[in-house]
Every structure is written in structure tokens, then in C-alpha cells.
Motif scaffolding. Structure first.
Motif, PDB file in Angstrom:
ATOM      1  N   MET A 135       0.809  -1.217   0.000  1.00 24.95           N
ATOM      2  CA  MET A 135       0.000   0.000   0.000  1.00 24.95           C
ATOM      3  C   MET A 135       0.844   1.270   0.000  1.00 24.95           C
ATOM      4  SD  MET A 135      -2.938  -1.125  -0.317  1.00 24.95           S
ATOM      5  CE  MET A 135      -3.658   0.514  -0.320  1.00 24.95           C
ATOM      6  N   LEU A 136       2.096   1.165   0.444  1.00 24.35           N
ATOM      7  CA  LEU A 136       2.912   2.368   0.532  1.00 24.35           C
ATOM      8  C   LEU A 136       3.111   3.015  -0.835  1.00 24.35           C
ATOM      9  CD1 LEU A 136       5.631   1.425   3.169  1.00 24.35           C
ATOM     10  CD2 LEU A 136       3.844   3.169   3.367  1.00 24.35           C
ATOM     11  N   SER A 137       3.319   2.204  -1.859  1.00 23.61           N
ATOM     12  CA  SER A 137       3.516   2.764  -3.192  1.00 23.61           C
ATOM     13  C   SER A 137       2.259   3.474  -3.677  1.00 23.61           C
ATOM     14  CB  SER A 137       3.910   1.661  -4.180  1.00 23.61           C
ATOM     15  OG  SER A 137       2.885   0.681  -4.250  1.00 23.61           O
ATOM     16  N   VAL A 138       1.091   2.916  -3.329  1.00 27.02           N
ATOM     17  CA  VAL A 138      -0.169   3.547  -3.715  1.00 27.02           C
ATOM     18  C   VAL A 138      -0.323   4.888  -2.998  1.00 27.02           C
ATOM     19  CG1 VAL A 138      -2.675   3.336  -3.678  1.00 27.02           C
ATOM     20  CG2 VAL A 138      -1.261   1.344  -4.202  1.00 27.02           C
ATOM     21  N   LEU A 139      -0.008   4.911  -1.710  1.00 30.02           N
ATOM     22  CA  LEU A 139      -0.099   6.155  -0.945  1.00 30.02           C
ATOM     23  C   LEU A 139       0.814   7.214  -1.529  1.00 30.02           C
ATOM     24  CD1 LEU A 139      -0.139   4.685   2.667  1.00 30.02           C
ATOM     25  CD2 LEU A 139      -2.025   5.829   1.523  1.00 30.02           C
ATOM     26  N   GLN A 140       1.986   6.812  -1.933  1.00 30.31           N
ATOM     27  CA  GLN A 140       2.934   7.758  -2.489  1.00 30.31           C
ATOM     28  C   GLN A 140       2.441   8.304  -3.828  1.00 30.31           C
ATOM     29  OE1 GLN A 140       6.388   5.294  -2.396  1.00 30.31           O
ATOM     30  NE2 GLN A 140       6.765   5.643  -0.207  1.00 30.31           N
ATOM     31  N   GLN A 141       1.702   7.504  -4.585  1.00 30.68           N
ATOM     32  CA  GLN A 141       1.098   7.986  -5.829  1.00 30.68           C
ATOM     33  C   GLN A 141       0.051   9.059  -5.541  1.00 30.68           C
ATOM     34  OE1 GLN A 141      -0.205   5.144  -8.933  1.00 30.68           O
ATOM     35  NE2 GLN A 141       0.582   3.546  -7.560  1.00 30.68           N
ATOM     36  N   LEU A 142      -0.727   8.830  -4.493  1.00 37.07           N
ATOM     37  CA  LEU A 142      -1.844   9.728  -4.200  1.00 37.07           C
ATOM     38  C   LEU A 142      -1.391  11.044  -3.594  1.00 37.07           C
ATOM     39  CD1 LEU A 142      -4.374   7.123  -2.783  1.00 37.07           C
ATOM     40  CD2 LEU A 142      -4.486   8.288  -4.979  1.00 37.07           C
ATOM     41  N   GLY A 143      -0.281  11.048  -2.889  1.00 42.15           N
ATOM     42  CA  GLY A 143       0.227  12.295  -2.338  1.00 42.15           C
ATOM     43  C   GLY A 143      -0.277  12.571  -0.937  1.00 42.15           C
ATOM     44  N   SER A 144      -0.679  13.809  -0.694  1.00 38.39           N
ATOM     45  CA  SER A 144      -1.012  14.262   0.650  1.00 38.39           C
ATOM     46  C   SER A 144      -2.199  13.497   1.223  1.00 38.39           C
ATOM     47  CB  SER A 144      -1.339  15.752   0.634  1.00 38.39           C
ATOM     48  OG  SER A 144      -0.258  16.496   0.141  1.00 38.39           O
ATOM     49  N   PRO A 145      -2.201  13.276   2.549  1.00 35.90           N
ATOM     50  CA  PRO A 145      -3.357  12.669   3.207  1.00 35.90           C
ATOM     51  C   PRO A 145      -4.584  13.567   3.048  1.00 35.90           C
ATOM     52  CG  PRO A 145      -1.457  12.613   4.638  1.00 35.90           C
ATOM     53  CD  PRO A 145      -1.099  13.484   3.479  1.00 35.90           C
ATOM     54  N   SER A 146      -5.769  12.966   3.156  1.00 43.63           N
ATOM     55  CA  SER A 146      -6.997  13.708   2.910  1.00 43.63           C
ATOM     56  C   SER A 146      -8.145  13.031   3.633  1.00 43.63           C
ATOM     57  CB  SER A 146      -7.282  13.729   1.399  1.00 43.63           C
ATOM     58  OG  SER A 146      -8.589  14.182   1.122  1.00 43.63           O
ATOM     59  N   PRO A 147      -9.168  13.786   4.061  1.00 41.69           N
ATOM     60  CA  PRO A 147     -10.362  13.162   4.623  1.00 41.69           C
ATOM     61  C   PRO A 147     -11.207  12.446   3.567  1.00 41.69           C
ATOM     62  CG  PRO A 147     -10.640  15.544   4.520  1.00 41.69           C
ATOM     63  CD  PRO A 147      -9.218  15.266   4.163  1.00 41.69           C
TER      64      PRO A 147
END
Length: 772
Positions: free
Chosen positions: A633-645
Motif C-alpha cells: 500500500m505504501l507505493s499507492v499512498l505515495q502515488q496519491l500524495g497528501s493525506p486527505s479526509p
């Protein structure tokens, strides 16, 4: 927010005298509450010097006992040894009675003659004109007692005025056979109830100074306050206690968190006023500007607002501001607050409905009293002691802020820890369903239904569908069960997020959590710092009470409740009463996600999307503990960028979060505010023609194309503290109102939502009701 030198408030501890009830059955007029009167003197200095009253629920200040002004410390029912006629304890000098078109009710009891031989008459005199009228009261004996009840309905009366209300019983056999209330006015009466976040007093509110300055300048004198004393009563009542009887109001305490004193006029006395704060007082001369709160003295005696519910006060304050801004009659507002910290919803509704299994638990099983996690207050006990004594009072509506102590009851919500982020928690109905009669959702609906039935029992008084405002829980107030919070807020709000459409409205508070948790770097507790104060007495800011569980931004809560009241009660068609409500969505193969919000509810406002509160992924949860993400999942998170609600679900199910992952999805910024005052008239509107531009009610985001086929659902603001999903609030503060999707002009936050995705569109949307 306003700054003021922190002052310490002694907390109140309550010792409960539990007794077996040997009370005889009562024969009552329908919901006829009766009590003795203690006519409150008109001089405010006399509020704190009343003596000769005994109270059954002993309230002792943590400093070791009553103050020198408090000569009473125990609670017991009204006295019946003296012949005469008396008002219920819900009334005193300065009372507000409900204005037309409803009939205001006054009631009480009398001693000294048989019911059939007595005539009780109420006289109302207009002090300004000298005119008066009489009305006969209904009377009824009470089985097994030496007193009887009386209740009178007054003709509908327009708002305002100064009246004297006298009740007389010529046949009661004593020379002094009248009781009188002075300085009574007519207006709108609101009942504010719940647990400690409804209790949280103005002393702990960040906007208290602006309110106090306005009061000193002559504003808000249309607002009057009444605090219901703590009163824990089992079914049938303690021996000698009449459940429909409000005892006399206790003497007023100007510190300690329970004001008392009956109906109070707004006064702030010699608090640290504006001129003092602008001088040297803030830099160390506190003895001149701020009386030391641990040992209060006469300089704080006259601040009647400081120990009143902040949410309740700010509701009335904003309504008053709107009366003035719209050139309307400034209506007197009678604000009654009845609250008790750490309580559960079951305690505030009648046991008759709980025992009848009107509501099952969140798992669908039978509700059982052992599910009440407090040993000292039974289910139904606060309905008996703190609601029933008021239900004969005609009111406009009710406001409710409660739920923190019920969050633990949700079904299949997983661990409270965030150790496997994205894989925990139940579905949208984990905390109950109105339709299925389960959990908090059913309990909330049952409370509203039973309260409405009780208050409207006498025709012509309180409306059978009186308006009811609900506050959704603030971020960081889950009592350790943060995984449940999204589903719990959904349960609070009739499984829609916005209420039931029948005079129930919602003030979203998920974005009003306290900026800091714990001490640490986020809190600046010493002079000269730039952070948010958390502790008492060490910084020129409003300090926390018991930590971040009691957010200090109650003005936001009160204003949002007032928005609902303006639209649904005061017929202000221009008032926006809810933030953006998701209506539909579409997901293109290229990853373009478009969220469309209800245009009718937005009226003339539009949507803005703020930039993310965090620019990088921080792998800690809200409390600072490490978060375990799987490597894939880390690679996916890095694709998406900043955290968000805003989140998307990959390979999941609407009823089971453990199937698949929830991962954050940044939103495209839109219509940023032009300065703090929002100087642009409206966003996405042609200011020349007034025509709304395409997309004015839409929000966009982009999902990586490789993930589109696996997206099964989306959701927004479903977490405990959703506006700052990756910020460690022990280090960095999360400002209030910082969630991205808001209305542009009114800054109301979007209603949290959950929606399933099917064939490129939203299939089921939480704001339309529970999933089928």
C-alpha cells in the motif's frame, strides 16, 4: 479566538444519596409537573445568599465544601408543611414564558384544602400598562399526599413585556395565600440538553471575551438563562419525591460549573474586560484585572454567563445577531440547560420504552440495563429527574449534544488502535439503524419521539413536532473508540447526516475538535508562547477542561445550530442550514472523479475546496502512535500524495471494512477564500450577471488510472478527527474548520458521506438513507 488569562475552576463532585422508593402511586394531570417556588429576589447580589433550602443530591465543591455564599448543600423535594400555593421550581423572577402563537403554561402545587374545595387563580399584570387579567387553573389531588397540583394556560402573548405573575388560593386557609413572580417576559424558550460538551461553560470557550464585551456594551440582554440542577431519580422516585416536581432552584454559584439561581439575567460583572486586557494586566498584573479563580471573590459574583452552557449561549447569541441584522423584532430568548457529564442516551429517555425493547442494541440483540456503563446513574434516571420536571413548560424547541459515552457500543467496529489503518471498523450501520430499530440511531429517534409526546401532551402548548437540533460529535471525543466515529455520527443523524426531514436538523461538529491533544509541543502553557494553551493558569489563553475531550470552539457549534433554527423555525429562507450534501458522483475510466452536491440545499452559496492541511505523508495516527501500512500500500499512498479526509475503498464491501483498503484521495483545490473575510461575493458565480458557472456545486479529484477498476466505494470525513488525518496533534495543532469541502460564504462543512461505486457512478449514497 479571544485571549484571556487562564483561570482555574473547581470541578464539582456529586455524592448521590440512593434510597429505596416506597412512594405511593400518583394520580396526576397528564404530565403535570409541580414544585414549590422560591421567589428569586430581583437584586442579583441576593442570588448567592439564599438560605434555608435543603437538597438531596449533595454537591460539594472540590475545594472541600460549600463557599461562604452557599448555605445549602443537600437536595430534597419541596416542602409541604406550610399551607399556601406555590410555583414549580421551573419558575422564578426573570422567567421567560413561551410567546404566541403557543399558550404558555405555569404550574405548581398548593397545600391546605381539598382539591374540590379550592379555586386557584393566576393573575398576570402588565407592569408597563397596568392592565391585568385572571385565569383559572386546573387542579387535581395527588393520591397519598397532603398537597394538590395546579396548572394554568395563559392566553397567547406577543414577545416582550414586563409582567408580574401571581398565583392565589383564597381557600388554602392562610393569610399569605399567594406567590408572585416578577420581571417575567414572553419569548422563545429552548431546552439545551446532553452530556459534558453541552455542559462546557463559557469560562472554557475561546470566544468568551467577545461575548462579555458585547454584554458590557448593552447587547444580548434579551437572553435569559436557567440551569436545571443535577437530579438523578429512579422510576417511582426516591421516598417522598414527586417525579413531575421540579424542586426549588438552588442558590446561584458563580464558579464550580453549575450555576443554579433560577432564571438569570446576563451580566459579566468585573471580569478581565477589554480595557484591562489591552493594558498591562495581560503582562502580569492579574490581581488588578483578573480575580483569582481558586478563591473567587465579589468581583466575579455578578458574572452570570461565565458558568452557563457555551453551546446553548452561543446559539441564542447568534439568533440575536440575526434578529438585529435582518431588522427583526429582537425576541427574548429563554435558554434552559439540563446536562450531566459522562452520561449515556439511555439515561435521558423513559424506561418504559427501553423495557419494551423499542430499540435493540447495535448488534440486533436485546437492550439490557447492564449495557449502561455507569454504576451511579440508572437508565431513565435523568429523564425522570431532569426532563420530566420541565415537560409542562411550553417550549419552542430542543438542542441536543451527547453521545461520547455511547460510542463504545457500536457493533463490529474493530480495535480502537490505528495499528492496521484502513482495515478496521464496521460499516455505515455499525452504530445502529433507525429503520431496523438498532443501536444509537434508534435510541436517538426514540428520545426525540418520547420528548415530543411528553411536551405536547397538553393541546395548544408545545408543538407535537417541535424542532430538535442535534450536534454531531467533534473530532477527538470518542472516549477511546475512534474507529467508530464515522458510523456513530451517521447514527446520530437519522442515518442521513442531515436529520429526518421532520423538523430535526444537524449541526456538524466533526471539524471543531480541540487543536491539541495532551501537553507536548502543541500546547504553549507559559507566557510568551505562540501555541494553544492546554493547562490552567499558565498562559493568556482559554485553557482546556479535562483535555481535548471538551473542544473549546463552542461558538461554531452554537452558530451552526442557529443556522438550522433560522431556516426551519424562524422562516429565514435565505439561511443555509446545512453544508454541502452529496447527491451523485461519476468515475471515468481515466480516473476523473466528480462529486455533485445538492444544488437546492446550497441555495445561493457555492462550494470551495481548501488546500490539504498536510503536504506530506506522516506515518503516525492522530495520537502520535506509529501506523502499520502493508508494503504493497505504501507505493499507492505515495502515488496519491497528501493525506486527505476523502478516501477510496479498494476491493471492499459496504458492510465490512476489513474487505479491502481505505486509502486517502487528495481533492482538487477550488475557490480559495479571498482573505479571512471572504470578500468575494460568491464563488463560481459571474458577479456581473449573477449566473452560476458550470461546476459551481461540484468537487473533483483524480484516481490513478490503474486503480479505477478496483474502486468499490468512496467516503469523506468518516474518521475520528478527519480534517487532519496525518497530523500528530501532540506536536502540531489542527485548526478548527480545516476540512477541505465547505460552503464558500457560510463556511459550513460538507456532510460526511459514504457511497458505493457501481458502473462508474455512485450507487448507494449515505445521505439518501441506510443501505438496502
Amino acid at each position: 479566538s479571544d485571549t484571556v488569562r487562564s483561570l482555574h475552576v473547581n470541578t464539582v463532585s456529586v455524592a448521590l444519596a440512593r434510597k429505596q422508593s416506597t412512594m405511593a402511586s400518583l394520580l396526576l394531570l397528564p404530565l403535570l409537573a409541580v414544585a414549590s417556588s422560591m421567589t428569586t429576589p430581583s437584586k442579583e447580589e441576593d442570588f448567592v445568599r439564599t438560605s434555608g433550602i435543603n437538597w438531596q443530591n449533595e454537591e460539594m465543591l472540590s475545594s472541600g465544601g460549600p463557599s461562604k455564599y452557599d448555605s445549602a448543600s443537600t437536595l430534597k423535594p419541596f416542602q409541604t408543611s406550610t399551607k399556601g400555593v406555590y410555583f414549580a421550581g421551573a419558575f422564578s423572577d426573570h422567567a421567560v414564558l413561551q410567546r404566541a402563537p403557543q399558550k404558555a403554561a405555569v404550574y405548581g402545587y398548593f397545600v391546605g384544602c381539598a382539591t374540590q374545595e379550592c379555586a386557584v387563580v393566576v393573575t398576570v399584570q402588565d407592569v408597563n400598562s397596568g392592565s391585568e387579567y385572571n385565569t383559572s387553573a386546573m387542579t387535581m389531588a395527588v393520591a397519598g399526599r397532603n398537597y394538590s397540583h395546579w396548572k394554568a394556560l395563559l392566553p397567547p402573548t406577543q414577545a416582550g413585556g414586563n409582567y408580574t405573575v401571581t398565583v392565589a388560593c383564597p381557600s388554602c386557609g392562610v393569610n399569605s395565600n399567594t406567590s408572585t413572580l416578577h420581571d417575567v417576559t414572553f419569548g422563545d424558550v429552548w431546552f439545551c440538553s446532553g452530556q459534558s460538551n453541552m455542559w462546557l461553560v463559557m469560562h472554557f470557550d475561546t470566544n468568551r471575551n467577545s461575548s462579555y464585551d458585547a454584554i458590557m456594551d448593552g447587547r444580548y440582554h434579551n437572553i435569559r438563562m436557567y440551569t436545571v440542577p443535577h437530579n438523578n431519580q429512579p422510576d417511582g422516585g426516591y421516598q417522598g419525591y414527586d417525579l413531575y416536581v421540579a424542586p426549588p432552584p438552588p442558590p446561584r454559584l458563580y464558579y464550580g460549573g453549575n450555576a443554579g439561581g433560577g432564571w438569570l439575567l446576563p451580566s459579566v460583572g468585573a471580569y478581565a474586560n477589554k480595557s484591562c486586557r489591552e493594558g498591562k494586566g495581560e503582562q502580569g498584573d492579574c490581581d488588578t484585572c483578573c480575580s483569582p479563580y481558586p478563591q473567587p471573590d465579589d468581583t466575579w459574583m455578578f458574572n452570570t454567563v461565565d458558568q452557563f452552557s457555551a453551546a446553548c449561549w452561543h446559539f441564542a447569541e447568534y439568533l440575536t445577531d440575526q434578529f438585529i441584522a435582518n431588522n427583526e423584532t429582537v425576541v427574548p430568548l429563554g435558554m434552559i440547560t439540563s446536562n450531566w457529564g459522562g452520561t449515556m442516551v439511555e439515561m435521558w429517555q423513559p424506561n418504559a420504552t427501553l423495557n419494551a425493547q423499542v430499540c435493540k442494541n447495535s448488534s440486533g440483540g436485546e437492550y439490557a440495563p447492564w449495557q449502561n456503563k455507569r454504576y451511579d446513574i440508572d437508565s431513565g434516571a435523568l429523564y425522570n429527574g431532569m426532563v420530566m420536571p420541565i415537560v409542562n413548560t411550553t417550549i419552542t424547541g430542543a438542542l441536543w449534544y451527547q453521545g461520547e459515552n455511547n460510542v463504545f457500543q457500536c457493533h463490529d467496529a474493530g480495535s480502537a488502535s490505528q495499528s492496521n489503518r484502513g482495515r478496521i471498523g464496521g460499516g455505515p450501520l455499525a452504530c445502529g439503524s433507525v429503520k431496523e430499530g438498532t443501536g444509537y440511531a434508534c435510541m436517538m429517534a426514540n428520545l426525540i419521539n418520547t420528548w415530543r409526546k411528553a411536551w405536547s401532551d397538553t393541546p395548544g402548548t408545545t408543538s407535537a413536532m417541535f424542532p430538535f437540533g442535534i450536534v454531531s460529535l467533534a473530532g477527538g471525543t470518542s472516549e477511546g473508540f475512534g474507529a467508530n466515529m464515522g458510523s456513530f455520527r451517521y447514527a446520530q443523524t437519522y442515518n442521513t447526516g442531515v436529520g429526518d426531514g421532520n423538523n430535526v436538523f444537524v449541526a456538524q461538529a466533526y471539524d471543531t475538535g480541540d487543536p491539541c491533544v495532551g501537553g507536548n509541543q502543541c500546547c504553549e502553557n507559559r507566557g510568551g508562547g505562540q501555541g494553544y494553551a492546554c493547562m490552567a493558569g499558565e498562559a493568556p489563553y482559554t485553557n482546556q477542561f479535562m483535555g481535548s475531550i471538551h473542544p473549546r470552539f463552542k461558538k461554531i457549534v452554537g452558530m451552526r445550530l442557529a443556522h438550522g433554527a433560522r431556516a426551519l423555525v424562524y422562516n429565514d429562507t435565505s439561511s443555509l442550514w446545512t453544508g454541502p450534501v452529496l447527491q451523485s458522483c461519476s468515475l471515468q475510466n481515466n480516473g476523473e472523479l466528480t462529486l455533485t452536491f445538492d444544488a437546492k440545499l446550497l441555495q445561493n452559496d457555492a462550494i470551495m475546496v481548501l488546500e490539504s492541511t498536510s503536504k506530506s505523508i506522516v506515518l503516525v495516527d492522530d495520537a502520535g502512535a506509529p501506523v502499520t501500512w502493508s508494503n504493497d500500500m505504501l507505493s499507492v499512498l505515495q502515488q496519491l500524495g497528501s493525506p486527505s479526509p476523502m478516501e477510496i475503498q479498494i476491493g471492499g464491501s459496504v458492510n465490512n471494512q476489513s474487505q479491502g483498503y481505505w486509502i486517502p484521495l487528495p481533492l482538487r483545490g477550488k475557490c480559495p477564500p479571498s482573505g479571512a473575510d471572504h470578500s468575494v461575493k460568491s464563488c463560481s458565480v459571474n458577479t456581473t450577471t449573477g449566473v452560476k458557472m458550470d461546476g459551481w456545486n461540484q468537487v473533483e479529484a483524480v484516481i490513478p488510472a490503474g486503480l479505477v477498476a478496483n474502486v468499490t466505494a468512496i467516503r469523506y470525513a468518516w474518521g475520528d478527527f478527519p480534517c487532519c488525518p496525518s497530523i500528530n496533534r501532540g506536536v502540531v495543532p489542527c485548526p478548527p474548520m480545516s476540512c477541505p469541502i465547505q460552503t464558500f460564504n457560510t463556511t459550513l462543512p460538507a456532510v460526511p458521506f459514504w457511497a458505493t461505486i457501481k458502473s462508474g457512478n455512485c450507487d448507494w449514497i449515505s445521505t439518501s438513507g441506510p443501505p438496502q
